[in-house]
Design an enzyme around this catalytic site. Sequence first.
Site, PDB file in Angstrom:
ATOM      1  CG  ASP A 174      -1.977   1.075   1.171  1.00  0.00           C
ATOM      2  OD1 ASP A 174      -1.946   1.893   0.241  1.00  0.00           O
ATOM      3  OD2 ASP A 174      -2.839   1.104   2.064  1.00  0.00           O
ATOM      4  CG  ASP A 375      -3.484   5.284  -3.591  1.00  0.00           C
ATOM      5  OD1 ASP A 375      -2.590   4.782  -2.885  1.00  0.00           O
ATOM      6  OD2 ASP A 375      -4.683   5.009  -3.447  1.00  0.00           O
TER       7      ASP A 375
END
Length: 495
Positions: A174, A375
């Site tokens: 992540d 992201d």
Amino acid sequence: MASLFHVFFLLSFSLAVCRKDPSESAGTTTILDVAAALKKSTQALAFDPRRAHQQLLDKEELTTTLRYSASTADLLLQLYSRDFLPLPNNFTTTHRDYESLTLARLRRDSARVRSIAARVAFAIDGSNSKPAKAAAMLDSIQGTIVSGNSQGSGEYFSRVGIGRPAKPQFMVLDTGSDINWVQCQPCTDCYKQADPIYDPTGSDTYAPLRCSSEPCHSLDYAACRNATCRYEVVYGDGSFSSGELATETLTIGDAPPVTNVPMGCGFDNEGIFVAAGGLLALGAGRLSFPSHLPSHSFTYCLVDRDTPGTSTIDFGPPTAQPEASTITTKLLRSKKIPTFYYVELTGISVGGTQLPIPPSALAIDADGSGGVIVDSGTAVSRLNMQVYEPFRDAFVKGTRHLPPGTGPDIFDACYNLSAMTKVQVPSVSFHFGEGKVLKLRGKNFLLPVDSKGNFCLAFAKTSSPLNIIGNVQHQGMRVVIAVENSMVSFTPNKC
């Protein structure tokens, strides 16, 4: 007669888009391979996680034998898409059709985006919107660590060895998180995972951190119990992990182990985490995994999310020289939100024409709001209204020749391409500082949403001032995030 004319029109159009269009070289159009995208959507439903799981176990047995003979190996990990995890029988998940798979992905995606927006709001003005269940739990401890990212929506996973001797665990990767953690024994409450829950008593290198330690002080909020630093991460969907903060050894691929990495050892965990034992944080904050390497940089490549093939992430400075097709832009930082990787996006063009987007709609404000982040955990890119509306309107204007289609409510522009094998559409390009332009391929901005031939523009509006470039635009590109050089680069067709 009308029906015959319609068939003739579609046949003529299909033949036309298969020919080389001179305008394509000028960057005004691109080709979407409809047939290839629909074929992959069918393959996505046929994946057998049980067979892949056995192949993974066989590979790990071989790798364990070779691991410590490869002293010069790179820190390189294989990436697995969430929908192609090699899982044992009791983790097999199926979808009745591609439409239900798409809706599941979008639900996770929306939860993550809401969480990112909540984190930004909390960092800037102190507002908070914790889920009721999480808020009740937080009242019972002395301090909390609040992350605005929904780990439950993690889209890419890898195998990481924890401790010494190394115990392999599936971990969510992540780029929007800073705190590494893994479920630990003894569990007060642990969710179901594919691997045995990690037991820190079996590791020679597990060391709980004191409350006075620097990593403990780096937490936004810290609790102290028996002089040991306590952590808790709460995600926007109500998922959480809490326990003690420690340092541990992590083994990445065949490379020598990385020692003294801050990691949460979670004794109380809850959420929809698929099969993962925890999370490997790749954010830019001081506790993330890359921040504890000699080079804070890493390179990743995301294959198409509808294919079972793996891609890679390589930690360390890029080893290859930039290619002619490489687009490089500045890596920006926000003083209020150090986790995210901001880029210097200056504009967007459709059909070769740059849109009238005010620069302020893409910039980081003085108070830390706004800007554009890259992201890997968000799929569909989100654009604030000042950016999204002119972008959508220009794309819809350039696709008036395409039959309208249907799709989930999140999308504003959908097309029924079931009668076509390939189709010509307006090009979409990102403009970065110093005049750099990254032209996207058709499959980087038009997604199949079912098996019937409906495709939608893979961008959505957001009420937040923050813009997010999601992983649909990353797929098929080699992305380099070089923190020490304050640079992000994209090289198309390099997975």
